[in-house]
Design an enzyme around this catalytic site. Structure first.
Site, PDB file in Angstrom:
ATOM      1  N   SER A  42       0.870  -1.191   0.000  1.00 44.43           N
ATOM      2  CA  SER A  42       0.000   0.000   0.000  1.00 44.43           C
ATOM      3  C   SER A  42       0.898   1.230   0.000  1.00 44.43           C
ATOM      4  O   SER A  42       0.938   1.997   0.948  1.00 44.43           O
ATOM      5  CB  SER A  42      -0.915  -0.014   1.223  1.00 44.43           C
ATOM      6  OG  SER A  42      -0.165   0.088   2.414  1.00 44.43           O
ATOM      7  N   HIS A 159      -3.299  -6.204   2.275  1.00 42.28           N
ATOM      8  CA  HIS A 159      -2.408  -7.210   2.869  1.00 42.28           C
ATOM      9  C   HIS A 159      -3.063  -8.580   3.050  1.00 42.28           C
ATOM     10  O   HIS A 159      -2.444  -9.495   3.568  1.00 42.28           O
ATOM     11  CB  HIS A 159      -1.889  -6.730   4.225  1.00 42.28           C
ATOM     12  CG  HIS A 159      -1.013  -5.523   4.122  1.00 42.28           C
ATOM     13  ND1 HIS A 159      -0.616  -4.781   5.205  1.00 42.28           N
ATOM     14  CD2 HIS A 159      -0.447  -4.926   3.048  1.00 42.28           C
ATOM     15  CE1 HIS A 159       0.152  -3.785   4.808  1.00 42.28           C
ATOM     16  NE2 HIS A 159       0.260  -3.839   3.506  1.00 42.28           N
ATOM     17  N   GLN A 167      -6.695  -1.666   6.938  1.00 36.80           N
ATOM     18  CA  GLN A 167      -5.568  -2.565   6.647  1.00 36.80           C
ATOM     19  C   GLN A 167      -5.006  -3.285   7.874  1.00 36.80           C
ATOM     20  O   GLN A 167      -4.634  -4.447   7.789  1.00 36.80           O
ATOM     21  CB  GLN A 167      -4.471  -1.733   5.976  1.00 36.80           C
ATOM     22  CG  GLN A 167      -3.243  -2.475   5.557  1.00 36.80           C
ATOM     23  CD  GLN A 167      -2.255  -1.548   4.857  1.00 36.80           C
ATOM     24  OE1 GLN A 167      -2.395  -1.275   3.678  1.00 36.80           O
ATOM     25  NE2 GLN A 167      -1.267  -1.051   5.581  1.00 36.80           N
ATOM     26  N   GLU A 168      -4.930  -2.587   9.021  1.00 38.93           N
ATOM     27  CA  GLU A 168      -4.230  -3.182  10.167  1.00 38.93           C
ATOM     28  C   GLU A 168      -4.956  -2.890  11.469  1.00 38.93           C
ATOM     29  O   GLU A 168      -5.181  -1.726  11.809  1.00 38.93           O
ATOM     30  CB  GLU A 168      -2.800  -2.623  10.250  1.00 38.93           C
ATOM     31  CG  GLU A 168      -2.026  -2.855   8.967  1.00 38.93           C
ATOM     32  CD  GLU A 168      -0.688  -2.124   8.923  1.00 38.93           C
ATOM     33  OE1 GLU A 168      -0.163  -1.738   9.988  1.00 38.93           O
ATOM     34  OE2 GLU A 168      -0.179  -1.926   7.808  1.00 38.93           O
ATOM     35  N   GLU A 208       1.382  -9.641   6.950  1.00 41.93           N
ATOM     36  CA  GLU A 208       2.161  -9.195   8.108  1.00 41.93           C
ATOM     37  C   GLU A 208       1.977 -10.115   9.307  1.00 41.93           C
ATOM     38  O   GLU A 208       2.288  -9.757  10.440  1.00 41.93           O
ATOM     39  CB  GLU A 208       1.786  -7.750   8.458  1.00 41.93           C
ATOM     40  CG  GLU A 208       2.120  -6.809   7.292  1.00 41.93           C
ATOM     41  CD  GLU A 208       2.076  -5.343   7.647  1.00 41.93           C
ATOM     42  OE1 GLU A 208       1.556  -4.996   8.732  1.00 41.93           O
ATOM     43  OE2 GLU A 208       2.555  -4.538   6.834  1.00 41.93           O
ATOM     44  N   ASP A 245      -4.366   0.982  11.420  1.00 43.04           N
ATOM     45  CA  ASP A 245      -3.866   1.636  10.203  1.00 43.04           C
ATOM     46  C   ASP A 245      -4.962   1.490   9.169  1.00 43.04           C
ATOM     47  O   ASP A 245      -5.168   0.408   8.616  1.00 43.04           O
ATOM     48  CB  ASP A 245      -2.556   1.001   9.705  1.00 43.04           C
ATOM     49  CG  ASP A 245      -2.040   1.697   8.439  1.00 43.04           C
ATOM     50  OD1 ASP A 245      -2.686   2.675   7.989  1.00 43.04           O
ATOM     51  OD2 ASP A 245      -0.993   1.276   7.901  1.00 43.04           O
ATOM     52  N   GLU A 289      -3.600   5.485  12.117  1.00 47.68           N
ATOM     53  CA  GLU A 289      -2.618   5.824  11.077  1.00 47.68           C
ATOM     54  C   GLU A 289      -3.346   5.956   9.745  1.00 47.68           C
ATOM     55  O   GLU A 289      -4.233   5.150   9.447  1.00 47.68           O
ATOM     56  CB  GLU A 289      -1.587   4.686  11.035  1.00 47.68           C
ATOM     57  CG  GLU A 289      -0.546   4.815   9.951  1.00 47.68           C
ATOM     58  CD  GLU A 289       0.337   3.557   9.899  1.00 47.68           C
ATOM     59  OE1 GLU A 289       0.513   2.875  10.931  1.00 47.68           O
ATOM     60  OE2 GLU A 289       0.831   3.257   8.802  1.00 47.68           O
ATOM     61  N   ASP A 317       1.401   8.326   7.519  1.00 48.37           N
ATOM     62  CA  ASP A 317       2.308   7.397   6.833  1.00 48.37           C
ATOM     63  C   ASP A 317       2.389   7.831   5.361  1.00 48.37           C
ATOM     64  O   ASP A 317       3.305   8.571   4.976  1.00 48.37           O
ATOM     65  CB  ASP A 317       1.769   5.968   7.001  1.00 48.37           C
ATOM     66  CG  ASP A 317       2.455   4.949   6.117  1.00 48.37           C
ATOM     67  OD1 ASP A 317       3.516   5.257   5.565  1.00 48.37           O
ATOM     68  OD2 ASP A 317       1.926   3.828   5.950  1.00 48.37           O
ATOM     69  N   LYS A 342       9.504   5.027   7.485  1.00 53.07           N
ATOM     70  CA  LYS A 342       9.892   3.827   6.729  1.00 53.07           C
ATOM     71  C   LYS A 342      11.108   4.188   5.885  1.00 53.07           C
ATOM     72  O   LYS A 342      11.021   5.090   5.034  1.00 53.07           O
ATOM     73  CB  LYS A 342       8.759   3.408   5.796  1.00 53.07           C
ATOM     74  CG  LYS A 342       7.508   2.890   6.477  1.00 53.07           C
ATOM     75  CD  LYS A 342       6.380   2.858   5.453  1.00 53.07           C
ATOM     76  CE  LYS A 342       5.192   2.038   5.907  1.00 53.07           C
ATOM     77  NZ  LYS A 342       4.020   2.279   5.024  1.00 53.07           N
ATOM     78  N   HIS A 370       8.164  -1.249   9.668  1.00 57.56           N
ATOM     79  CA  HIS A 370       8.542  -2.204   8.622  1.00 57.56           C
ATOM     80  C   HIS A 370       7.743  -1.909   7.352  1.00 57.56           C
ATOM     81  O   HIS A 370       6.973  -0.952   7.310  1.00 57.56           O
ATOM     82  CB  HIS A 370       8.233  -3.628   9.106  1.00 57.56           C
ATOM     83  CG  HIS A 370       6.755  -3.877   9.262  1.00 57.56           C
ATOM     84  ND1 HIS A 370       6.197  -5.115   9.340  1.00 57.56           N
ATOM     85  CD2 HIS A 370       5.702  -3.001   9.350  1.00 57.56           C
ATOM     86  CE1 HIS A 370       4.893  -5.016   9.442  1.00 57.56           C
ATOM     87  NE2 HIS A 370       4.577  -3.753   9.468  1.00 57.56           N
ATOM     88  N   ARG A 371       7.879  -2.770   6.323  1.00 59.94           N
ATOM     89  CA  ARG A 371       6.994  -2.775   5.165  1.00 59.94           C
ATOM     90  C   ARG A 371       6.262  -4.114   5.125  1.00 59.94           C
ATOM     91  O   ARG A 371       6.666  -5.075   5.779  1.00 59.94           O
ATOM     92  CB  ARG A 371       7.760  -2.596   3.844  1.00 59.94           C
ATOM     93  CG  ARG A 371       8.493  -1.285   3.662  1.00 59.94           C
ATOM     94  CD  ARG A 371       7.691  -0.052   3.872  1.00 59.94           C
ATOM     95  NE  ARG A 371       6.478   0.120   3.108  1.00 59.94           N
ATOM     96  CZ  ARG A 371       6.265   1.087   2.217  1.00 59.94           C
ATOM     97  NH1 ARG A 371       7.230   1.961   1.959  1.00 59.94           N
ATOM     98  NH2 ARG A 371       5.108   1.211   1.599  1.00 59.94           N
ATOM     99  N   SER A 372       5.214  -4.186   4.338  1.00 60.62           N
ATOM    100  CA  SER A 372       4.496  -5.461   4.263  1.00 60.62           C
ATOM    101  C   SER A 372       5.330  -6.527   3.556  1.00 60.62           C
ATOM    102  O   SER A 372       5.174  -7.713   3.814  1.00 60.62           O
ATOM    103  CB  SER A 372       3.145  -5.277   3.586  1.00 60.62           C
ATOM    104  OG  SER A 372       3.305  -4.624   2.349  1.00 60.62           O
ATOM    105  N   LYS A 393       6.417  -0.570  14.763  1.00 57.92           N
ATOM    106  CA  LYS A 393       5.390  -1.390  14.105  1.00 57.92           C
ATOM    107  C   LYS A 393       6.121  -2.371  13.201  1.00 57.92           C
ATOM    108  O   LYS A 393       6.721  -1.976  12.208  1.00 57.92           O
ATOM    109  CB  LYS A 393       4.485  -0.468  13.290  1.00 57.92           C
ATOM    110  CG  LYS A 393       3.403  -1.200  12.539  1.00 57.92           C
ATOM    111  CD  LYS A 393       2.433  -0.234  11.881  1.00 57.92           C
ATOM    112  CE  LYS A 393       2.697  -0.106  10.402  1.00 57.92           C
ATOM    113  NZ  LYS A 393       1.521   0.339   9.634  1.00 57.92           N
TER     114      LYS A 393
HETATM  115  C1  2PG Z   1       1.770   0.489   6.096  1.00 57.61           C
HETATM  116  C2  2PG Z   1       2.690  -0.599   5.664  1.00 57.61           C
HETATM  117  C3  2PG Z   1       3.338  -1.412   6.727  1.00 57.61           C
HETATM  118  P1  2PG Z   1       2.957  -1.322   3.206  1.00 57.61           P
HETATM  119  O1  2PG Z   1       0.870   0.888   5.361  1.00 57.61           O
HETATM  120  O2  2PG Z   1       1.961   1.052   7.167  1.00 57.61           O
HETATM  121  O3  2PG Z   1       2.450  -1.999   7.618  1.00 57.61           O
HETATM  122  O4  2PG Z   1       2.196  -1.352   4.610  1.00 57.61           O
HETATM  123  O5  2PG Z   1       4.362  -1.723   3.459  1.00 57.61           O
HETATM  124  O6  2PG Z   1       2.216  -2.286   2.333  1.00 57.61           O
HETATM  125  O7  2PG Z   1       2.866   0.089   2.698  1.00 57.61           O
HETATM  126 MG    MG Z   2       0.436   2.612   6.919  1.00 59.22          MG
END
Ligand code: 2PG
Ligand code: MG
Length: 418
Positions: A42, A159, A167-168, A208, A245, A289, A317, A342, A370-372, A393
């Site tokens: 994302s 994800h 998403q989270e 994740e 998130d 987020e 983000d 990130k 992190h990243r997904s 995270k």
């Molecule tokens: C986010 C990230 C990590 P992605 O949106 O915060 O959890 O996802 O790495 O796919 O951007």
């Molecule tokens: Mg995010």
């Protein structure tokens, strides 16, 4: 001062089975280190460019050109040079690239070198990476205050195929003692597993490591988490708070409406913010987020005012993409009160550090993320300790590439506090 004697990138696979870069460096004093580059799904549209080959190989996702850029262009620029100031080497790479978003050499190529040079210098100086990073970039870590983990235990959005728009769904333990926070998170995660099994729901995990069951609404994960917390013997609001998130850019429609597919309804920015406030009351939602989309600046200020009054964390983000320029806009507009960091969004460690410093100066909370798409590289754990991040995270409490980061933090904790 040691010189760079060897620099080599290869194509490896990330946790989704997509290609990414691994870079190895060696100095004239024999120090050697390896770093790997993460990759998002994302991704924000303002992120630095991740160079992919296109064509048939790996469905277009190969990184052979980025590998070549490391092995020829960046190695040509850095080999046999003294490596002592990472701001300078990062700047040299950016200049060689010459574009605003690292489109020529690829942010993945540049980041791989940026990370490995930090790692190899820490080896050369015989210091743990977190200590080296803190000293090199002028931070004073307080080891008694570890970052608070954000465990993403239910996966949705891009994800997983759970059908959730958000998403989270995250667990945020309140324990100050990091190993206790991990234990608390892990116990709730195991209770969530039992709860899902008892309902005959899927216990397969998403990108994740969080569960990805097919649920009836976007609120159901909040109810499940609340229940799992009770079942684990903890008190929601005391031992544990929740985080979300939304990654809402992904479900914003061109007419400005945020569409929740499971409910079959669309919400305005105001209605979505009201939902977060309601969940704060009902489920101790502490942090949101990307609650609104990446360019919805005006509404972000409204969200931060509303949720900030409830003492909630409003994290940008995709809004900030770890870029000081966008963060400055955010500070001026009072758009958020926290930033997600990130390393691959901006593409060098030095620019990442600059964003963290700017955030701190303006009283923004810092979340290292992190990243997904991940590898077992644990640099972000050291980074989080080095800058005394408020949160980290790194995914759920399953999947090796996620646990690698939490386990690295447990190791640092025991070295410093054990
Ligand atoms: C986010 C990230 C990590 P992605 O949106 O915060 O959890 O996802 O790495 O796919 O951007
Ligand atoms: Mg995010």
């Amino acid at each position: 001062m040691p010189k760079l004697k060897f620099l080599k990138a290869i194509e490896i696979l990330d946790s989704r089975g997509n290609p990414t870069l691994q870079v190895t460096a060696e100095l004239s004093d024999g120090s050697r280190a390896t770093a790997a580059v993460p990759s998002g799904a994302s991704t924000g549209s303002h992120e630095a460019l991740e160079l992919r080959d296109g064509g048939k190989r790996f469905l277009g996702r190969g990184v052979q050109q980025a590998v070549k850029n490391v092995n020829e262009k960046l190695a040509g620029r850095l080999l046999n040079k003294e490596i002592k100031d990472l701001k300078k080497t990062d700047k040299a790479m950016c200049e060689l690239d010459g574009t605003a978003n690292k489109a020529k050499l690829g942010a993945n190529a540049i980041l791989g070198v940026s990370l490995v040079l930090a790692k190899v210098l820490s080896v050369s100086e015989k210091k743990p990476l977190y200590q080296f990073l803190a000293e090199h970039y002028g931070f004073k870590p307080d080891f008694s205050k570890f970052p608070r983990p954000m465990f993403n235990v239910i996966n949705g959005g891009l994800h997983a195929d759970s059908g959730l728009s958000f998403q989270e769904f995250m667990l945020l333990p309140t324990q100050k003692d990091f190993p206790e926070a991990v234990r608390c998170g892990a116990e709730v995660f195991q209770n969530l597993l039992r709860l899902l099994k008892s309902r005959a729901a899927s216990t397969l995990v998403g990108d994740e490591g969080g569960f990805a069951p097919k649920l009836r609404s976007n609120e159901e994960p909040m109810q499940l988490l609340a229940q799992a917390i009770v079942q684990a013997g903890y008190v929601l609001g005391k031992d544990m708070e929740l985080g979300l998130d939304a990654a809402s850019t992904q479900f914003l429609k061109p007419n400005g409406i945020y569409s929740l597919a499971l409910e079959g309804k669309g919400l305005s920015a105001e209605q979505l913010v009201a939902l977060y406030a309601e969940w704060h009351e009902k489920y101790h939602l502490h942090l949101v987020e990307d609650g609104l989309a990446e360019d919805d600046w005006g509404n972000w200020a409204m969200m931060t005012k509303t949720l900030g009054n409830l003492k909630m964390r409003v994290v940008g983000d995709d809004l900030f993409v770890t870029d000081v320029k966008r963060l400055k806009q955010g500070v001026e507009k009072k758009a958020a009160n926290a930033i997600l960091i990130k390393v691959n969004q901006i593409g060098t460690l030095s620019q990442t550090m600059a964003a963290i410093k700017y955030a701190r100066q303006h009283k923004y909370q810092v979340v290292i993320s992190h990243r997904s798409g991940e590898t077992c590289d644990t640099t972000i754990a050291d980074l989080a300790v080095a800058v005394n991040a408020d949160y980290i995270k790194a995914g759920s409490l399953s999947r090796g590439e996620r646990l690698a980061k939490y386990n690295r933090l447990l190791t640092i904790w025991s070295e410093e506090n054990g």
